[in-house]
Design an enzyme around this catalytic site. Sequence first.
Site, PDB file in Angstrom:
ATOM      1  CD  GLN A  54      -2.666  -1.325   2.533  1.00  0.00           C
ATOM      2  OE1 GLN A  54      -2.547  -0.517   3.436  1.00  0.00           O
ATOM      3  NE2 GLN A  54      -3.457  -2.392   2.634  1.00  0.00           N
ATOM      4  CG  HIS A 114      -3.175  -0.365   7.704  1.00  0.00           C
ATOM      5  ND1 HIS A 114      -3.708  -0.979   8.788  1.00  0.00           N
ATOM      6  CD2 HIS A 114      -3.615  -1.073   6.625  1.00  0.00           C
ATOM      7  CE1 HIS A 114      -4.432  -2.028   8.391  1.00  0.00           C
ATOM      8  NE2 HIS A 114      -4.385  -2.107   7.079  1.00  0.00           N
ATOM      9  CD  GLU A 160     -14.482   4.028  13.677  1.00  0.00           C
ATOM     10  OE1 GLU A 160     -13.933   5.133  13.862  1.00  0.00           O
ATOM     11  OE2 GLU A 160     -14.532   3.137  14.541  1.00  0.00           O
ATOM     12  CE1 TYR A 193     -13.737  10.957  16.805  1.00  0.00           C
ATOM     13  CE2 TYR A 193     -11.538  11.800  17.257  1.00  0.00           C
ATOM     14  CZ  TYR A 193     -12.901  12.012  17.104  1.00  0.00           C
ATOM     15  OH  TYR A 193     -13.416  13.266  17.265  1.00  0.00           O
ATOM     16  CE1 TYR A 217      -9.796  -7.381   6.466  1.00  0.00           C
ATOM     17  CE2 TYR A 217      -8.001  -7.197   8.049  1.00  0.00           C
ATOM     18  CZ  TYR A 217      -8.839  -6.614   7.113  1.00  0.00           C
ATOM     19  OH  TYR A 217      -8.725  -5.282   6.828  1.00  0.00           O
TER      20      TYR A 217
END
Lengths: 387, 387
Positions: free
Chosen positions: B94, B159, B254, B264, B275
Site C-alpha cells: 500500500q 496502512h 468509520e 477514536y 479477517y
Amino acid sequence: MKLATLRTPLAIAALLAGSSAFVTAQANTDISTRWANITVETVADGLVRPWGIEFLPDGRMLVTELPGRIRIVGADGSVGEPLTGLPDITVRNQGGLLDVLLAPDFEQNQRIYLSYSEPQSAGSTITSTAVAYATLSDTALTDFTRVFSGEPKVEGGRHYGGRMTFSADNRYLFVGLGDRGHQMMQSQELDSHTGTLIRILPNGSIPSDNPFVNNPNAQPEIWSYGHRNIQGLDIEPSTGKVWAVEHGPQGGDELNQPQPEKNYGWPVITYGEEYGGGELRTSQGIKQEGLEQPIWHWTPSIAVSGMTFYTGEHIPQWQGNILAGALRGQEIARLEVHEGRVIHYEAIPMEYRVREVTQGPDGHIYVLTDERENAKILRLRATTKSQ
Amino acid sequence: MKLATLRTPLAIAALLAGSSAFVTAQANTDISTRWANITVETVADGLVRPWGIEFLPDGRMLVTELPGRIRIVGADGSVGEPLTGLPDITVRNQGGLLDVLLAPDFEQNQRIYLSYSEPQSAGSTITSTAVAYATLSDTALTDFTRVFSGEPKVEGGRHYGGRMTFSADNRYLFVGLGDRGHQMMQSQELDSHTGTLIRILPNGSIPSDNPFVNNPNAQPEIWSYGHRNIQGLDIEPSTGKVWAVEHGPQGGDELNQPQPEKNYGWPVITYGEEYGGGELRTSQGIKQEGLEQPIWHWTPSIAVSGMTFYTGEHIPQWQGNILAGALRGQEIARLEVHEGRVIHYEAIPMEYRVREVTQGPDGHIYVLTDERENAKILRLRATTKSQ
C-alpha cells in the site's frame, strides 16, 4: 392450516378442541447478520391484519386485529376467540382497531389501552383516532372508557396513526396520530389533532406542562406536530426520550425524536415525492428554518411500521438499537443509535410485510406480519455469533 | 486502446502524437438515484493505481499513481508523461506516492503538496508517511521540500493513511495517517504519529494551539488519535469542520468528525472483527467511556476510500452531502449530513473499485478507479430528476 405443521400431541389436542389457528413454534428461516444468527419461528398464525401486540404478565399475548377484534394468544400459540366488549369501530381501509397497551398498573387493575378509528355516530364513515381503556378478563373487555377522541372527525379512511407508548416514568401516555390523508395541510396547524403526537394523562386529562396548554387556539394534548402518519413509537431506555417512526409518501419515511412544541415539517418539507414521482405539490423542499429534520429517513420508502428499542441479553451488541418493521420493505431495520443519531443501519430481510416489532419477556423479538389472511406472530430467536 | 473510442479529430491527433492513453469522454452507464440521473463518462484511462487527483486552475488534472508517478491529465483526457523531480519513494504493497493537493496560494507559487511512503534510507523497506511540497511546471517538480515525516519508520507496507486537506481558512494542513498494520496498539499512544490525524502549518511547523503541544511525551502534530487508516478527508463547507473516513478491519469502516485531543478508539473499540471472523484480539467491544463513537460505520466493511462534500449546482438536494468512495463495495456512498449526524445513506453502485471522489470545477463528480492497469478517471455527470 396444514396438518404437517402439527408436531405435538398438544397441538393436535388443540385442533380437536376447535382452535382454528394453532401452530407449534417451528423454525423455518435462518438469517445471518453482523452480530446475530436469527432463527425465525412461527408462534401463531391464522390472524387477520394484526396491528398491536402486548405481552401479559403470564406470558400470553394480547393481539389486536384491524377489522375490530382483540384476541388472547397463548404462549403455546393458541389463538383465542375475540374478546367481547369493544365499541363501535369503523373498519375501513386503514381504519379499525389499532394498538393495544397494558396500563402501567395492569397487575392491580387489569386495565388496557386501545386505539381505534371512532365514528361520529354508529356506522358513520366520518371518523377520527380515539383512545380508550378497558378492563381485561379472559373473555371480555368491560368498563370501556374513552379518554381521547381526535378532532376533527373527517371522511376518508387513511393515516390514523394510532401507535401508543407510556413515558419512561409511566405518568404520561403518548399517542401518534396521522394527517388523515387529504387533511395534510392541517398537520401544520395547532387547532386540530391532525398530524400530531399527543401526550395525555392516563385518564385523558391534559398534563399541565404540555407545550401548548396556554395557547387558546391550540389543542392542549399536542406534544409535537407536522407529522404525516406515526406508525411506531417507543421510549429509549437509556434516556427516557420518546422516538417515533412515520410513513412518508413515496420516500421520506422518517425517524424522529419528537421534542415538545417542535414542528416536524410535513407537508412543507419532506424527502418524499408524489406517488408516481414528481415533487409533492405542498412541498417546499427538504429543509427549512424552524422545521425539524428527521434523525433518519428512508428514501425510497420502506413503509416503516412499529418499532422497539432492543434491550435483550441475547445480543449484547444490539442493546439500545432501534428495531423498526417495514411493510413494503419486508425487513426489520436495525438502527444503531448513539447520542441522538443513527450511526449504522442494517436491513434484516424478512419474508413478510412487518406491522409491529416488540420484545418478549424472553428477550426475543416478536413480529406481527400484515397479511389479510393467515397473518402470523413470528419469534426471532437471535443468538450472538461466536466471536 | 480501442480505435472505436476515438471520436474526434483531436483525439486522433493526440493518438498520432504518441499519447498512450487518450480517450474522449464517452457515456457508458446510466445510474438512477432518488434525486439524480447520473451518466458515467470515461475522461481518461490507462492509469495505474491512481490515488490522488486535483484540478489545476486551467482545468487540467494532477493525478498521482501509487507506483511513484505524478501526471498531468488534460481536460480532453490526454494523459501526460510522468513529471520528473520526485524523491525516493518506497513502492511496496500500500506504500508509494499517495495524495496530491494544491497549495492555497498555488496561483502565486505553483506549489503542490504530496504525501508518500518515505524510506529510512534509499531503497529501505523501513518507511513512514511523509509530506512534501514542490513547485509544479508542465514537465517537472522542483524544489521538493519535505515538511513532515512520520515517526517512527517501521517495516511493513500497510496502512499509510496519506489523505490531505487544508483547513477552511487555508492556514492548516490536515494529514490522515494509519496504524501501519502491525503497529495498531501504537494508535492509542501519543508518542508516535501512528494512527493519528495531524495538523501542521504549510511549512511543516507546529500550530501553537495544537492540542498536545504542551505534552512533552506527545508528538505535537497530533490533532486526534485512535485511528486505523484514514483514507478520505474533507472540510464541511457549512461548518469548516474536518471529516474523515477510515478503513476498519473486516467491518467497522468509520466516518468521523475528528475533534482535537479526542481518541477514536482503534483498536480498543471497533465495529470490525478479525479477517475471517471472530472478535479482534485487541478489542474490548464497540463502546467505551472516553473513546469516541463514529458518526457512521459500515459493517460489513465497504473499504471506504476518498471522500468529498458535494457543493455542485447540478443536484441541489445533494448540497452538503458526503460522497465517499468504496474499493470493495464498488460504490459511492452518499451520506446526507445534518448537524453532525447522518440522516440518510444511499449507495450509488459503480462498476469499479473507487479510490478517490472529488468535485470538478464544472460541478460534476470525478472518480479515480483503482485498477493495477488501465485505471480510469470517470466523470459522473449528475442531473436532477425532473420534479
